[in-house]
Design a protein around this motif. Structure first.
Motif, PDB file in Angstrom:
ATOM      1  N   ALA A  30       0.665  -1.292  -0.105  1.00 14.16           N
ATOM      2  CA  ALA A  30       0.244  -0.027   0.101  1.00 14.16           C
ATOM      3  C   ALA A  30       0.825   1.059  -0.002  1.00 14.16           C
ATOM      4  N   ALA A  31       1.898   1.271   0.787  1.00 15.37           N
ATOM      5  CA  ALA A  31       2.988   2.449   0.777  1.00 15.37           C
ATOM      6  C   ALA A  31       3.464   2.679  -0.595  1.00 15.37           C
ATOM      7  N   THR A  32       3.953   1.715  -1.209  1.00 15.30           N
ATOM      8  CA  THR A  32       4.712   1.901  -2.616  1.00 15.30           C
ATOM      9  C   THR A  32       3.542   2.327  -3.791  1.00 15.30           C
ATOM     10  N   THR A  33       2.375   2.006  -3.639  1.00 20.95           N
ATOM     11  CA  THR A  33       1.383   2.326  -4.548  1.00 20.95           C
ATOM     12  C   THR A  33       0.944   3.688  -4.402  1.00 20.95           C
ATOM     13  N   GLU A  34       1.225   4.332  -3.490  1.00 16.41           N
ATOM     14  CA  GLU A  34       0.612   5.812  -3.023  1.00 16.41           C
ATOM     15  C   GLU A  34       0.814   6.873  -4.319  1.00 16.41           C
ATOM     16  N   GLN A  35      -0.047   7.540  -4.605  1.00 19.78           N
ATOM     17  CA  GLN A  35       0.230   8.439  -5.741  1.00 19.78           C
ATOM     18  C   GLN A  35       0.919   9.608  -5.121  1.00 19.78           C
ATOM     19  N   VAL A  36       1.805  10.144  -5.906  1.00 15.88           N
ATOM     20  CA  VAL A  36       2.721  11.536  -5.570  1.00 15.88           C
ATOM     21  C   VAL A  36       1.943  12.719  -6.351  1.00 15.88           C
ATOM     22  N   ASP A  39       3.999  18.312  -8.773  1.00  9.92           N
ATOM     23  CA  ASP A  39       4.710  19.785  -8.224  1.00  9.92           C
ATOM     24  C   ASP A  39       4.402  20.814  -9.416  1.00  9.92           C
ATOM     25  N   ILE A  40       3.362  21.482  -9.324  1.00  4.12           N
ATOM     26  CA  ILE A  40       2.891  22.508 -10.271  1.00  4.12           C
ATOM     27  C   ILE A  40       2.966  23.726  -9.749  1.00  4.12           C
ATOM     28  N   VAL A  41       3.755  24.502 -10.544  1.00  7.00           N
ATOM     29  CA  VAL A  41       4.022  26.037 -10.130  1.00  7.00           C
ATOM     30  C   VAL A  41       3.554  27.038 -11.122  1.00  7.00           C
ATOM     31  N   LYS A  42       2.769  27.864 -10.760  1.00  6.48           N
ATOM     32  CA  LYS A  42       2.050  28.940 -11.669  1.00  6.48           C
ATOM     33  C   LYS A  42       2.395  30.416 -11.588  1.00  6.48           C
ATOM     34  N   THR A  43       2.720  31.114 -12.531  1.00  4.26           N
ATOM     35  CA  THR A  43       3.158  32.288 -12.556  1.00  4.26           C
ATOM     36  C   THR A  43       2.639  33.095 -13.656  1.00  4.26           C
ATOM     37  N   THR A  44       2.628  34.434 -13.689  1.00  6.66           N
ATOM     38  CA  THR A  44       2.009  35.347 -14.812  1.00  6.66           C
ATOM     39  C   THR A  44       3.185  36.412 -14.788  1.00  6.66           C
ATOM     40  N   SER A  45       3.420  36.640 -16.489  1.00  8.86           N
ATOM     41  CA  SER A  45       4.465  37.708 -16.436  1.00  8.86           C
ATOM     42  C   SER A  45       3.747  38.719 -17.529  1.00  8.86           C
ATOM     43  N   THR A  46       4.245  39.965 -17.415  1.00  7.43           N
ATOM     44  CA  THR A  46       3.827  41.050 -18.326  1.00  7.43           C
ATOM     45  C   THR A  46       4.774  41.629 -19.173  1.00  7.43           C
ATOM     46  N   ASP A  47       4.597  41.951 -20.525  1.00  4.08           N
ATOM     47  CA  ASP A  47       5.432  42.474 -21.165  1.00  4.08           C
ATOM     48  C   ASP A  47       5.378  43.929 -21.106  1.00  4.08           C
ATOM     49  N   LYS A  48       6.131  44.745 -21.956  1.00  5.26           N
ATOM     50  CA  LYS A  48       6.069  46.309 -21.822  1.00  5.26           C
ATOM     51  C   LYS A  48       5.236  46.863 -22.547  1.00  5.26           C
ATOM     52  N   ASP A  49       4.135  46.001 -23.473  1.00  7.45           N
ATOM     53  CA  ASP A  49       2.950  46.405 -23.833  1.00  7.45           C
ATOM     54  C   ASP A  49       1.779  46.169 -23.286  1.00  7.45           C
ATOM     55  N   GLY A  50       1.863  45.254 -21.916  1.00  4.45           N
ATOM     56  CA  GLY A  50       0.909  45.247 -21.278  1.00  4.45           C
ATOM     57  C   GLY A  50       0.271  43.814 -21.422  1.00  4.45           C
ATOM     58  N   ASN A  51       0.770  42.980 -22.193  1.00  6.87           N
ATOM     59  CA  ASN A  51       0.298  41.631 -22.530  1.00  6.87           C
ATOM     60  C   ASN A  51       0.754  40.689 -21.306  1.00  6.87           C
ATOM     61  N   ASN A  52      -0.150  39.726 -21.011  1.00  3.81           N
ATOM     62  CA  ASN A  52       0.167  38.873 -19.964  1.00  3.81           C
ATOM     63  C   ASN A  52       0.332  37.552 -20.572  1.00  3.81           C
ATOM     64  N   LEU A  53       1.232  36.852 -19.868  1.00  3.71           N
ATOM     65  CA  LEU A  53       1.763  35.100 -20.133  1.00  3.71           C
ATOM     66  C   LEU A  53       1.652  34.448 -19.103  1.00  3.71           C
ATOM     67  N   GLU A  54       0.404  33.801 -18.986  1.00  6.66           N
ATOM     68  CA  GLU A  54       0.258  32.931 -17.761  1.00  6.66           C
ATOM     69  C   GLU A  54       0.843  31.742 -18.092  1.00  6.66           C
ATOM     70  N   THR A  60       6.796  17.621 -12.096  1.00  6.31           N
ATOM     71  CA  THR A  60       6.740  16.376 -12.027  1.00  6.31           C
ATOM     72  C   THR A  60       6.653  15.687 -13.549  1.00  6.31           C
ATOM     73  N   ASN A  61       6.006  16.164 -14.619  1.00  8.35           N
ATOM     74  CA  ASN A  61       5.810  15.622 -15.812  1.00  8.35           C
ATOM     75  C   ASN A  61       6.869  16.450 -16.849  1.00  8.35           C
ATOM     76  N   GLY A  62       7.449  17.360 -16.374  1.00  8.80           N
ATOM     77  CA  GLY A  62       8.441  18.228 -17.265  1.00  8.80           C
ATOM     78  C   GLY A  62       7.506  18.967 -18.343  1.00  8.80           C
ATOM     79  N   THR A  63       6.607  19.380 -17.950  1.00 10.19           N
ATOM     80  CA  THR A  63       5.592  20.202 -18.908  1.00 10.19           C
ATOM     81  C   THR A  63       5.231  21.593 -18.578  1.00 10.19           C
ATOM     82  N   ALA A  64       4.943  22.304 -19.420  1.00 14.05           N
ATOM     83  CA  ALA A  64       4.435  23.663 -19.220  1.00 14.05           C
ATOM     84  C   ALA A  64       3.281  24.075 -20.049  1.00 14.05           C
ATOM     85  N   THR A  65       2.137  24.570 -19.524  1.00 12.06           N
ATOM     86  CA  THR A  65       1.136  24.894 -20.083  1.00 12.06           C
ATOM     87  C   THR A  65       0.935  26.546 -19.934  1.00 12.06           C
TER      88      THR A  65
END
Length: 189
Positions: A30-36, A39-54, A60-65
């Motif tokens: 049971a201990a070895t089959t526990e789901q981990v 690790d998701i980190v969310k952030t928003t950045s804004t450019d000089k024109d005011g456009n937001n990039l979320e 964990t998966n090595g992906t970015a959305t």
């Protein structure tokens, strides 16, 4: 009669012992089959024109959305020398610290760079105060005589600059700066 009691005692001990081992095996499985949790980190950045990039980074998966101008972009992590690097067939996201650049088909469509000022001052006694001020995040990193890094958070001064933490305070206007620890002046030019 003694032989029967001895046999019954040994059988009981064997049964109890085997039940105990089965319970331990079940607990181990049971201990070895526990789901981990991911690790998701969310952030928003804004450019000089005011456009937001979320951005949502799934470490964990090595992906970015990404969400940029209403479009959802899914990217996969690539190995970078430093900072981040995510790509797909059309997009490439690179960055280090808070500085981010998003390209579409090789053309930069989003760019954010923090407004950073790096300066070094000397006082009449020859002490050096090195400062890295990030106007975007309203923070300062201060080093007195090349010593340890002291992180300070920006405050709202009437004029000039004002950064502090629980022990240290940096105030200044024009070319004049005063750096204190617990109210005692450490540096003044």
């Amino acid at each position: 009669m003694t032989k029967t009691i001895l046999t019954m005692t040994m059988l009981t001990a064997l049964i109890l012992s085997s039940c105990k081992d089965t319970t331990q095996q079940e607990n181990t499985q049971a201990a070895t089959t526990e789901q981990v949790a991911e690790d998701i980190v969310k952030t928003t950045s804004t450019d000089k024109d005011g456009n937001n990039l979320e951005m949502a980074f799934n470490n964990t998966n090595g992906t970015a959305t990404l969400n940029f101008k209403g479009e959802t972009i899914n990217l996969l992590a690539k190995k970078s020398a430093s900072g981040i690097w995510y790509t797909n067939d059309q997009y490439e996201l690179r960055g280090k610290g808070n500085d981010i650049e998003l390209k579409k088909d090789g053309k930069v469509i989003f760019s954010h760079n923090d407004a950073i000022i790096i300066t070094s001052l000397k006082d009449k006694d020859g002490q050096t105060l090195d400062m890295t001020i990030n106007n975007t995040t309203n923070t300062a990193k201060v080093y007195l005589n090349g010593g340890e890094q002291i992180d300070l958070q920006g405050q709202n001064p009437a004029s000039g600059i004002w950064y502090k933490n629980d022990q240290y305070e940096l105030r200044g206007k024009g070319d004049h700066v005063e750096f204190k620890k617990d109210g005692k002046i450490l540096f003044k030019n």
